[in-house]
Design a protein around this motif. Structure first.
Motif, PDB file in Angstrom:
ATOM      1  N   ASN A 115       0.810  -1.218   0.000  1.00  7.29           N
ATOM      2  CA  ASN A 115       0.000   0.000   0.000  1.00  7.29           C
ATOM      3  C   ASN A 115       0.850   1.278   0.000  1.00  7.29           C
ATOM      4  O   ASN A 115       0.577   2.189  -0.782  1.00  7.29           O
ATOM      5  CB  ASN A 115      -0.975  -0.009   1.182  1.00  7.29           C
TER       6      ASN A 115
ATOM      7  N   THR B  32       2.432   1.749  -3.510  1.00  6.75           N
ATOM      8  CA  THR B  32       1.399   2.012  -4.520  1.00  6.75           C
ATOM      9  C   THR B  32       0.857   3.434  -4.361  1.00  6.75           C
ATOM     10  O   THR B  32       0.720   4.171  -5.354  1.00  6.75           O
ATOM     11  CB  THR B  32       0.239   1.002  -4.390  1.00  6.75           C
TER      12      THR B  32
ATOM     13  N   ALA C 207      -7.025   1.256   3.936  1.00  8.45           N
ATOM     14  CA  ALA C 207      -5.690   1.691   4.371  1.00  8.45           C
ATOM     15  C   ALA C 207      -5.019   2.527   3.290  1.00  8.45           C
ATOM     16  O   ALA C 207      -4.472   3.605   3.558  1.00  8.45           O
ATOM     17  CB  ALA C 207      -4.839   0.464   4.696  1.00  8.45           C
ATOM     18  N   ILE C 208      -5.079   2.067   2.049  1.00  8.43           N
ATOM     19  CA  ILE C 208      -4.357   2.783   0.994  1.00  8.43           C
ATOM     20  C   ILE C 208      -5.003   4.133   0.698  1.00  8.43           C
ATOM     21  O   ILE C 208      -4.297   5.108   0.412  1.00  8.43           O
ATOM     22  CB  ILE C 208      -4.237   1.911  -0.291  1.00  8.43           C
TER      23      ILE C 208
ATOM     24  N   ARG D 276     -18.967   3.868   1.696  1.00  8.27           N
ATOM     25  CA  ARG D 276     -20.304   3.252   1.682  1.00  8.27           C
ATOM     26  C   ARG D 276     -20.771   3.223   3.131  1.00  8.27           C
ATOM     27  O   ARG D 276     -20.289   2.427   3.917  1.00  8.27           O
ATOM     28  CB  ARG D 276     -20.257   1.848   1.068  1.00  8.27           C
TER      29      ARG D 276
ATOM     30  N   ARG E 116     -16.986   8.107  10.284  1.00  6.54           N
ATOM     31  CA  ARG E 116     -16.038   7.106  10.775  1.00  6.54           C
ATOM     32  C   ARG E 116     -14.656   7.741  10.989  1.00  6.54           C
ATOM     33  O   ARG E 116     -14.281   8.707  10.316  1.00  6.54           O
ATOM     34  CB  ARG E 116     -15.960   5.919   9.834  1.00  6.54           C
TER      35      ARG E 116
ATOM     36  N   ILE F 259     -12.807   0.123  -6.499  1.00 10.53           N
ATOM     37  CA  ILE F 259     -13.993  -0.738  -6.404  1.00 10.53           C
ATOM     38  C   ILE F 259     -14.361  -1.383  -7.740  1.00 10.53           C
ATOM     39  O   ILE F 259     -14.680  -2.548  -7.819  1.00 10.53           O
ATOM     40  CB  ILE F 259     -15.199   0.073  -5.859  1.00 10.53           C
TER      41      ILE F 259
ATOM     42  N   TYR G 120      -7.487   1.028  -9.606  1.00 13.96           N
ATOM     43  CA  TYR G 120      -6.389   0.233  -9.053  1.00 13.96           C
ATOM     44  C   TYR G 120      -6.853  -0.918  -8.176  1.00 13.96           C
ATOM     45  O   TYR G 120      -6.002  -1.627  -7.606  1.00 13.96           O
ATOM     46  CB  TYR G 120      -5.408   1.141  -8.285  1.00 13.96           C
TER      47      TYR G 120
ATOM     48  N   LEU H 199     -12.598  -4.142  -5.524  1.00 12.45           N
ATOM     49  CA  LEU H 199     -13.235  -4.578  -4.276  1.00 12.45           C
ATOM     50  C   LEU H 199     -14.648  -5.117  -4.508  1.00 12.45           C
ATOM     51  O   LEU H 199     -15.125  -5.939  -3.741  1.00 12.45           O
ATOM     52  CB  LEU H 199     -13.253  -3.417  -3.277  1.00 12.45           C
TER      53      LEU H 199
ATOM     54  N   TYR I   1      -3.979   0.783 -12.922  1.00 13.96           N
ATOM     55  CA  TYR I   1      -2.678   0.802 -12.236  1.00 13.96           C
ATOM     56  C   TYR I   1      -2.450  -0.493 -11.455  1.00 13.96           C
ATOM     57  O   TYR I   1      -3.309  -0.903 -10.649  1.00 13.96           O
ATOM     58  CB  TYR I   1      -2.575   1.999 -11.265  1.00 13.96           C
TER      59      TYR I   1
ATOM     60  N   LEU J 167       0.736  -2.140  -9.142  1.00 15.99           N
ATOM     61  CA  LEU J 167       2.109  -1.980  -8.627  1.00 15.99           C
ATOM     62  C   LEU J 167       3.034  -3.026  -9.228  1.00 15.99           C
ATOM     63  O   LEU J 167       4.191  -2.761  -9.519  1.00 15.99           O
ATOM     64  CB  LEU J 167       2.111  -2.089  -7.093  1.00 15.99           C
TER      65      LEU J 167
ATOM     66  N   GLY K 130     -15.969  -2.303   8.138  1.00 20.07           N
ATOM     67  CA  GLY K 130     -15.914  -1.188   9.068  1.00 20.07           C
ATOM     68  C   GLY K 130     -14.575  -0.508   9.224  1.00 20.07           C
ATOM     69  O   GLY K 130     -14.424   0.377  10.065  1.00 20.07           O
ATOM     70  N   GLY K 131     -13.586  -0.892   8.416  1.00 18.56           N
ATOM     71  CA  GLY K 131     -12.317  -0.158   8.431  1.00 18.56           C
ATOM     72  C   GLY K 131     -11.596  -0.167   9.766  1.00 18.56           C
ATOM     73  O   GLY K 131     -11.120   0.855  10.235  1.00 18.56           O
TER      74      GLY K 131
ATOM     75  N   LYS L 248      -5.588  -3.277   9.722  1.00 19.22           N
ATOM     76  CA  LYS L 248      -4.988  -4.446   9.090  1.00 19.22           C
ATOM     77  C   LYS L 248      -4.777  -5.599  10.075  1.00 19.22           C
ATOM     78  O   LYS L 248      -4.543  -5.381  11.274  1.00 19.22           O
ATOM     79  CB  LYS L 248      -3.638  -4.060   8.500  1.00 19.22           C
TER      80      LYS L 248
HETATM   81  N1  LIG Z   1      -3.243  -1.910  -8.058  1.00 22.18           N
HETATM   82  C1  LIG Z   1      -2.379  -2.103  -7.095  1.00 22.18           C
HETATM   83  O1  LIG Z   1      -1.188  -2.277  -7.359  1.00 22.18           O
HETATM   84  C2  LIG Z   1      -2.852  -2.085  -5.671  1.00 22.18           C
HETATM   85  C3  LIG Z   1      -1.938  -1.949  -4.628  1.00 22.18           C
HETATM   86  C4  LIG Z   1      -2.417  -1.850  -3.318  1.00 22.18           C
HETATM   87  C5  LIG Z   1      -3.789  -1.962  -3.077  1.00 22.18           C
HETATM   88  N2  LIG Z   1      -4.626  -2.151  -4.120  1.00 22.18           N
HETATM   89  C6  LIG Z   1      -6.089  -2.286  -3.927  1.00 22.18           C
HETATM   90  O2  LIG Z   1      -6.570  -1.264  -3.091  1.00 22.18           O
HETATM   91  C7  LIG Z   1      -7.775  -1.713  -2.494  1.00 22.18           C
HETATM   92  C8  LIG Z   1      -7.762  -1.379  -1.008  1.00 22.18           C
HETATM   93  O3  LIG Z   1      -6.728  -2.119  -0.374  1.00 22.18           O
HETATM   94  P1  LIG Z   1      -6.432  -1.929   1.190  1.00 22.18           P
HETATM   95  O4  LIG Z   1      -5.377  -2.869   1.576  1.00 22.18           O
HETATM   96  O5  LIG Z   1      -6.238  -0.488   1.476  1.00 22.18           O
HETATM   97  O6  LIG Z   1      -7.841  -2.381   1.791  1.00 22.18           O
HETATM   98  P2  LIG Z   1      -8.329  -2.460   3.302  1.00 22.18           P
HETATM   99  O7  LIG Z   1      -7.585  -1.537   4.176  1.00 22.18           O
HETATM  100  O8  LIG Z   1      -8.403  -3.900   3.659  1.00 22.18           O
HETATM  101  O9  LIG Z   1      -9.799  -1.867   3.226  1.00 22.18           O
HETATM  102  C9  LIG Z   1     -10.799  -2.353   2.410  1.00 22.18           C
HETATM  103  C10 LIG Z   1     -11.814  -1.229   2.304  1.00 22.18           C
HETATM  104  O10 LIG Z   1     -12.590  -1.459   1.166  1.00 22.18           O
HETATM  105  C11 LIG Z   1     -13.924  -1.188   1.441  1.00 22.18           C
HETATM  106  N3  LIG Z   1     -14.720  -2.042   0.576  1.00 22.18           N
HETATM  107  C12 LIG Z   1     -14.628  -3.380   0.457  1.00 22.18           C
HETATM  108  N4  LIG Z   1     -15.496  -3.813  -0.478  1.00 22.18           N
HETATM  109  C13 LIG Z   1     -16.121  -2.729  -0.956  1.00 22.18           C
HETATM  110  C14 LIG Z   1     -17.129  -2.519  -1.926  1.00 22.18           C
HETATM  111  N5  LIG Z   1     -17.672  -3.533  -2.630  1.00 22.18           N
HETATM  112  N6  LIG Z   1     -17.567  -1.264  -2.138  1.00 22.18           N
HETATM  113  C15 LIG Z   1     -17.031  -0.240  -1.446  1.00 22.18           C
HETATM  114  N7  LIG Z   1     -16.067  -0.365  -0.521  1.00 22.18           N
HETATM  115  C16 LIG Z   1     -15.630  -1.601  -0.279  1.00 22.18           C
HETATM  116  C17 LIG Z   1     -14.109  -1.456   2.896  1.00 22.18           C
HETATM  117  O11 LIG Z   1     -15.143  -0.637   3.287  1.00 22.18           O
HETATM  118  P3  LIG Z   1     -15.946  -0.731   4.691  1.00 22.18           P
HETATM  119  O12 LIG Z   1     -15.050   0.012   5.634  1.00 22.18           O
HETATM  120  O13 LIG Z   1     -17.205  -0.044   4.398  1.00 22.18           O
HETATM  121  O14 LIG Z   1     -16.063  -2.178   5.008  1.00 22.18           O
HETATM  122  C18 LIG Z   1     -12.745  -1.056   3.469  1.00 22.18           C
HETATM  123  O15 LIG Z   1     -12.751   0.314   3.788  1.00 22.18           O
HETATM  124  C19 LIG Z   1      -7.869  -3.212  -2.791  1.00 22.18           C
HETATM  125  O16 LIG Z   1      -8.745  -3.416  -3.878  1.00 22.18           O
HETATM  126  C20 LIG Z   1      -6.464  -3.564  -3.213  1.00 22.18           C
HETATM  127  O17 LIG Z   1      -6.402  -4.683  -4.056  1.00 22.18           O
HETATM  128  C21 LIG Z   1      -4.192  -2.213  -5.411  1.00 22.18           C
END
Ligand SMILES: NC(=O)c1ccc[n+]([C@@H]2O[C@H](COP(=O)([O-])OP(=O)(O)OC[C@H]3O[C@@H](n4cnc5c(N)ncnc54)[C@H](OP(=O)(O)O)[C@@H]3O)[C@@H](O)[C@H]2O)c1
Length: 324
Positions: A124, A127, A152-153, A173, A178, A216, A237, A240, A261, A263, A315-316, A319
């Protein structure tokens, strides 16, 4: 030794098993890393669910991010030494006690980082940093929106933008009060369950965002594209929702740019020095709080099922780490 494995794709809590294994003898250029902490990220969960079957041979040892110490080096290894604390990247396998991997994919960790911080200092933080460098900074001081803003990201992107004088609008959502989106790094918080959130976003950004970050996909991502002002950019990127953006999106909005995007594309094209530099930058951003992740809970490897359930609660809350 113990490790988590997946022998069939499916929901992580159903298909991940912990069992015994013996790490094999090291080949030239390989090292053995005794893993001490590993994160559970959405990218692990979608890979386990079978989102990328063509590049995911089974059985799979999951875990794209974690930290450990080099305990053995194979012939010809001179990049790292026994005792070095490293983040092994470029492949999965962090959810096991000893990861055997190529030394050229092992990067030293800043000594100031704790193991828990180091285990969350790669995917994260790097990225977020790279996306802001590539898609926001060239535009000066654009208006920005970020969905899944409780993630988190998203918090890291927002803090990086706030430091550059561009606090983004948060899209969540549900409850807009929060903790994760209550800081000064956010210009406003909008609830995407409200039917008219697009109009609200256009209003608060005075004509629509110039840059929008979408983690998303599916309907949420499509609606976010509709809010972009002429000449704007969507940075897609994450998936979800589990649903891709429609293929027709570029025809619907030919006046905006849509970037996909990943990483891993940057990681697999960068050289060792650039990668070490990127990881050092990410580590410093963790240490100064910009790219810090809230830690919800740690679990021993044997409790991987409980860890996976905790990681998927809504609910965020932060990790979840495995301590192999
Ligand atoms: N492209 C890349 O290289 C790259 C690199 C890093 C991360 N990412 C992506 O970034 C995203 C977030 O990663 P993270 O580690 O920061 O996640 P995280 O901290 O685990 O948090 C997930 C969040 O997504 C929300 N969520 C889950 N499903 C959803 C949906 N259908 N609609 C709306 N919100 C939703 C949750 O909301 P609630 O709080 O409402 O439950 C929570 O806030 C992931 O998709 C991950 O794959 C991509």
């Amino acid at each position: 030794m113990r490790r988590a494995t997946v022998t069939r794709f499916g929901p992580a809590a159903d298909v991940v098993e912990v069992g015994d294994y013996s790490p094999g003898a090291l080949e030239a250029g390989e090292v053995a890393v005794r893993m001490t902490a590993a994160s559970i990220n959405p990218s692990d969960l979608v890979t386990i669910a079978g989102a990328y079957p063509s590049r995911t041979p089974l059985p799979l040892v999951p875990g794209f991010e974690g930290v450990g110490r080099v305990i053995e080096t194979g012939p010809g290894v001179d990049i790292v030494s026994i005792g070095d604390r490293v983040v092994p990247i470029g492949s999965s396998g962090a959810w096991q006690q000893v990861k055997t991997t190529a030394a050229r994919w092992c990067f030293r960790v800043l000594p100031e980082l704790t193991d828990e911080q180091a285990a969350l200092s790669y995917i994260n933080p790097l990225t977020a940093f790279r996306m802001v460098e590539d898609f926001v900074n060239p535009r000066g001081v654009p208006t920005v929106a970020v969905n899944a803003a409780g993630s988190a990201i998203a918090g890291m992107v927002a803090r990086l933008l706030h430091q550059r004088g561009v606090p983004p609008v948060a899209l969540v959502r549900g409850a807009v009060d929060r903790e994760s989106t209550s800081g000064p790094e956010w210009a406003a918080v909008l609830d995407t369950r409200k039917p008219d959130w697009e109009q609200e976003l256009v209003h608060v950004t005075d004509g629509g965002p110039e840059v929008a970050f979408d983690a998303i996909g599916g309907e949420d991502g499509t609606r976010l594209v509709s809010t972009l002002r002429h000449g704007g950019s969507l940075v897609h990127y994450g998936l979800l929702s589990g649903r891709p953006l429609p293929a027709t999106l570029r025809q619907q909005r030919p006046d905006v740019q849509i970037h996909f995007y990943r990483l891993r594309d940057w990681v697999h094209s960068a050289g060792y020095v650039d990668l070490q530099d990127g990881l050092d930058t990410a580590g410093r951003l963790v240490l100064d709080g910009t790219a810090v992740s809230r830690l919800r809970q740690t679990f021993p490897l044997e409790e991987v099922h409980a860890a996976l359930c905790a990681a998927q609660e809504r609910g965020g809350q932060g990790k979840v780490l495995l301590l192999p």
